[in-house]
Design a protein around this motif. Structure first.
Motif, PDB file in Angstrom:
ATOM      1  N   TRP A  28       0.899  -1.311   0.008  1.00 27.81           N
ATOM      2  CA  TRP A  28       0.270   0.042   0.196  1.00 27.81           C
ATOM      3  C   TRP A  28       0.944   1.099   0.248  1.00 27.81           C
ATOM      4  O   TRP A  28       0.482   2.160  -0.836  1.00 27.81           O
ATOM      5  N   ILE A  34      -4.121  -1.003  -2.796  1.00 26.86           N
ATOM      6  CA  ILE A  34      -4.699  -1.834  -1.702  1.00 26.86           C
ATOM      7  C   ILE A  34      -4.761  -3.371  -2.398  1.00 26.86           C
ATOM      8  O   ILE A  34      -5.511  -3.648  -3.208  1.00 26.86           O
ATOM      9  N   VAL A  91      -7.775   4.382  -7.658  1.00 28.09           N
ATOM     10  CA  VAL A  91      -7.928   3.273  -6.931  1.00 28.09           C
ATOM     11  C   VAL A  91      -9.001   2.312  -7.102  1.00 28.09           C
ATOM     12  O   VAL A  91      -8.856   0.958  -6.921  1.00 28.09           O
ATOM     13  N   LEU A 270     -11.673   1.231  13.357  1.00 32.27           N
ATOM     14  CA  LEU A 270     -11.030   1.530  12.047  1.00 32.27           C
ATOM     15  C   LEU A 270     -11.888   2.578  11.453  1.00 32.27           C
ATOM     16  O   LEU A 270     -10.906   3.414  10.981  1.00 32.27           O
ATOM     17  N   LEU A 274     -10.107   6.153  10.848  1.00 32.30           N
ATOM     18  CA  LEU A 274      -9.848   6.776   9.584  1.00 32.30           C
ATOM     19  C   LEU A 274     -10.436   8.302   9.401  1.00 32.30           C
ATOM     20  O   LEU A 274      -9.784   9.229   8.960  1.00 32.30           O
ATOM     21  N   ILE A 275     -11.495   8.443  10.127  1.00 31.44           N
ATOM     22  CA  ILE A 275     -12.022   9.919  10.110  1.00 31.44           C
ATOM     23  C   ILE A 275     -11.240  10.907  11.017  1.00 31.44           C
ATOM     24  O   ILE A 275     -10.961  11.926  10.794  1.00 31.44           O
TER      25      ILE A 275
ATOM     26  N   LEU B 100     -17.943   9.850   6.694  1.00 35.06           N
ATOM     27  CA  LEU B 100     -17.099   8.999   5.638  1.00 35.06           C
ATOM     28  C   LEU B 100     -16.175   9.672   4.347  1.00 35.06           C
ATOM     29  O   LEU B 100     -15.352   9.556   4.050  1.00 35.06           O
ATOM     30  N   ARG B 102     -15.437  12.711   3.983  1.00 36.89           N
ATOM     31  CA  ARG B 102     -14.257  13.618   4.066  1.00 36.89           C
ATOM     32  C   ARG B 102     -13.118  12.792   3.547  1.00 36.89           C
ATOM     33  O   ARG B 102     -11.905  13.188   3.640  1.00 36.89           O
ATOM     34  N   LEU B 103     -12.893  11.419   3.596  1.00 34.12           N
ATOM     35  CA  LEU B 103     -11.889  10.738   3.406  1.00 34.12           C
ATOM     36  C   LEU B 103     -11.633  10.707   1.763  1.00 34.12           C
ATOM     37  O   LEU B 103     -12.768  10.779   0.996  1.00 34.12           O
ATOM     38  N   GLY B 105     -10.060   8.779  -1.822  1.00 36.98           N
ATOM     39  CA  GLY B 105      -9.158   7.710  -2.261  1.00 36.98           C
ATOM     40  C   GLY B 105      -8.966   6.433  -1.705  1.00 36.98           C
ATOM     41  O   GLY B 105      -9.963   5.834  -1.446  1.00 36.98           O
ATOM     42  N   HIS B 106      -7.902   6.103  -1.375  1.00 41.96           N
ATOM     43  CA  HIS B 106      -7.718   4.657  -0.769  1.00 41.96           C
ATOM     44  C   HIS B 106      -8.216   4.622   0.629  1.00 41.96           C
ATOM     45  O   HIS B 106      -9.068   3.658   0.946  1.00 41.96           O
ATOM     46  N   TYR B 107      -8.384   5.782   1.332  1.00 40.01           N
ATOM     47  CA  TYR B 107      -8.939   5.515   2.685  1.00 40.01           C
ATOM     48  C   TYR B 107     -10.511   5.636   2.544  1.00 40.01           C
ATOM     49  O   TYR B 107     -11.058   4.727   3.534  1.00 40.01           O
ATOM     50  N   ALA B 109     -12.081   3.979   0.272  1.00 44.95           N
ATOM     51  CA  ALA B 109     -12.352   2.765  -0.366  1.00 44.95           C
ATOM     52  C   ALA B 109     -12.261   1.811   0.669  1.00 44.95           C
ATOM     53  O   ALA B 109     -13.353   0.955   0.859  1.00 44.95           O
ATOM     54  N   ILE B 110     -11.253   1.751   1.629  1.00 47.68           N
ATOM     55  CA  ILE B 110     -11.010   1.068   2.832  1.00 47.68           C
ATOM     56  C   ILE B 110     -12.546   1.344   3.743  1.00 47.68           C
ATOM     57  O   ILE B 110     -12.861   0.064   4.334  1.00 47.68           O
ATOM     58  N   ALA B 111     -12.439   2.620   4.052  1.00 50.01           N
ATOM     59  CA  ALA B 111     -13.830   2.652   5.069  1.00 50.01           C
ATOM     60  C   ALA B 111     -15.030   2.122   4.728  1.00 50.01           C
ATOM     61  O   ALA B 111     -15.709   1.570   5.109  1.00 50.01           O
TER      62      ALA B 111
END
Lengths: 288, 311
Positions: A28, A34, A91, A270, A274-275, B100, B102-103, B105-107, B109-111
């Motif tokens: 990553w 990913i 992505v 998680l 992330l936020i 969510l 606010r994220l 690209g990759h972040y 997608a993961i979320a």
């Protein structure tokens, strides 16, 4: 004593989680991909250990030496032939592509190994040690040490070897690395190969502890997600911190609100991480 | 209204004639075709218009299926349960989206992937309400025979598809759709010129969940039994993306055709190679992305992709 046991369990499990996640984090961080095949690589590594032990009676400790080069080549080839073609795509494309590859590998494993759960049982069993009422199975302990050793090897590669420095350089600034004469495509392939090799080795270690089935790959992948986000991307210490934190949360969560909710808790965490802190515990801000 | 949108509506109108031609199997396929088209059209709102790579479709499909399923099992009529499933999914997605989205690209997608996991585990553990891992039985409505049931659920799913298509076309022509494409092209700039990006993105995410949730509710009523690993299957998130990629990202007509093409391929593979069907699907995805990354109707998609390079 319960607290001490939870703590020790978390440390032991946390190092294994770090080992699961570190290859994922490397890919990553360096390739900006990913890598959803990661979970299936781990399961394939577990099958390798199981197969070698069943047929040739090779101990899993030696299987590590077989798995690492084998998976490195496997990953290298996949990156070179397939992933490299879309490496600059957004992505959505890279993620969907690795999902497709994962479907193929996972289906192949279900086809050849069947979906039955298997277990690698060492004969004779290694037993467990207890220090001050804290019980740890010996095989798990050795697996943890091996996981730490693997993590340390990656650290050394990234720190000491020329190719490792190049990998770090590409991660920090791809364009500058190109200007310095780094062959980015080959670094990408090596990094992906390393990621696959780490996944395979992690799989060999997992075979000692958890049941083996193609269906477990998503669980490993989920762990890798959470560890990466908790610890922050792209650093060895971050993966270790994330792994131990995840294991602690799961352990304490299981003890407080029941094991059924441990997974939910980790994924909720998680999303919260992330936020609130997308760079993770040890990551640097704006460092993607 | 553009020509492509008119063709889309005409296409959907043609599908309504399906019960005249086929038996129960054809109707079953038709119902699934409508369901896939709903998913692809919905995903297209957030993924194609606003440019956010959402993998949360399965989460809202499952949420809608469980909202609908639980209400139906408690004796609520279908006419109330389906809209509640849709509106409930819209609200949940809109609220989650505000955080969510606010994220990037990759972040993101993961979320969005993790959202599936969270919902599945929540449903798995709320055994009293949802039956947990045992699944949820939804009582059969008074049945008038196999064909009558098949026709009824086909038209129900078709109705949801029609509403979805009209809503998506309306969005694409409105200021809302324009705002979304501004967000896709350059979110920071869109924000600078006074667009409330958070609101727009949340609405986009909510809309992408709303109709999928309603389709989930219909699905639950249709199959009479749902369990968490069935409706919260990550494949439901990936399939719409594949359909959109087949048909060309961003165009409602394209993604609908993509959905039908995909269903055709899937059905052929299912019927002939049941053991390796997911592997064949994987091969299909890989080939599609490597050799046809811009789908079948790709001339417009080409420019869109070019812009999205640094997502």
């Amino acid at each position: 004593m319960l607290a001490a046991q939870i703590l020790i369990n978390a440390l032991v499990l946390g190092c294994l989680y770090a080992c699961i996640a570190i290859g994922f984090s490397l890919v990553w961080g360096v390739l900006n991909v990913i890598n959803l095949i990661h979970g299936s690589f781990i399961v394939l590594g577990a099958y390798l250990a199981w197969g070698l032990y069943q047929s040739l009676h090779i101990s899993p400790w030696y299987s590590l030496a077989v798995a690492a080069p084998l998976f490195f080549v496997f990953g290298y080839v996949i990156q070179r032939l397939i992933l490299n073609r879309v490496i600059t795509a957004p992505v959505l494309v890279t993620l969907t592509l690795t999902f497709g590859l994962d479907l193929i590998l996972n289906n192949a494993m279900i086809y050849y190994f069947k979906a039955d759960y298997r277990k690698l049982t060492l004969t004779p069993p290694m037993g467990s040690v207890s220090i001050f009422d804290v019980v740890v199975p010996v095989d798990r302990l050795i697996a943890t040490v091996a996981a730490l050793a693997l993590t340390f090897v990656l650290y050394l590669i990234l720190r000491r070897l020329r190719v490792g420095r190049a990998i770090v350089a590409v991660r920090l600034d791809r364009d500058a690395a190109i200007l310095m004469g780094v062959k980015v495509n080959s670094i990408y392939a090596i990094a992906f190969g390393l990621g696959a090799a780490l996944a395979g080795c992690a799989g060999v270690l997992m075979a000692l502890i958890f049941p083996i089935s193609p269906l477990t790959s998503t669980a490993y992948l989920g762990k890798a997600f959470v560890v990466c986000v908790l610890g922050g991307l792209g650093s060895v210490s971050g993966a270790l911190a994330g792994g131990i934190l995840l294991a602690l949360i799961e352990g304490v969560g299981s003890a407080m609100i029941g094991p059924a909710h441990a997974t939910t808790l980790s994924f909720v965490l998680l999303i919260v991480f992330l936020i609130l802190r997308p760079q993770g515990l040890l990551g640097r801000k704006g460092f993607e | 209204m553009t020509r492509a949108n008119l063709i889309l509506l005409a296409l959907i109108a043609c599908i309504a004639a399906l019960p005249l031609f086929g038996g129960a199997y054809t109707l079953r396929l038709g119902t699934i075709a409508c369901m896939y088209a709903i998913m692809a059209l919905s995903w297209n709102v957030v993924g194609g218009f606003a440019g956010y790579p959402s993998f949360a479709t399965a989460a809202f499909f499952g949420l809608g299926a469980y909202i609908g399923g639980v209400l139906l099992a408690r004796g609520m009529p279908l006419a109330a349960a389906i809209p509640i499933a849709g509106v409930g999914s819209f609200l949940v997605a809109g609220l989650l989206g505000a955080a969510l989205l606010r994220l990037r690209g990759h972040y993101f997608a993961i979320a969005s992937l993790s959202l599936i996991e969270v919902f599945r585990e929540l449903v798995n553990n709320a055994t009293d309400l949802t039956g947990g891992g045992m699944g949820l039985n939804i009582p059969l409505a008074a049945s008038a025979g196999v064909m009558a049931d098949a026709t009824f659920f086909f038209y129900l799913m078709w109705g949801v598809l029609l509403v979805t298509a009209v809503a998506v076309i309306a969005v694409s022509m409105s200021k809302l759709g324009f705002g979304m494409s501004c967000i896709m092209q350059n979110e920071t700039a869109a924000n600078m010129v006074g667009l409330n990006t958070t609101l727009y993105k949340s609405i986009a995410f909510g809309l992408s969940a709303c109709f999928v949730g309603a389709a989930g509710g219909v699905y639950a009523a249709w199959v009479h039994y749902i369990d968490p690993s069935d409706v919260f299957d990550i494949l439901y998130s990936v399939k719409p993306i594949v359909m959109a990629l087949i048909g060309g990202l961003g165009s409602p007509l394209g993604v609908t055709i993509g959905a039908f093409v995909y269903l055709g391929l899937e059905e052929v593979v299912w019927r002939n190679y049941i053991q390796i069907h997911s592997g064949v699907l994987g091969v299909l995805i890989v080939l599609l992305l490597l050799f046809l990354p811009h789908g079948l109707t790709s001339l417009r998609g080409w420019r869109l992709w070019g812009r999205a390079k640094n997502v």
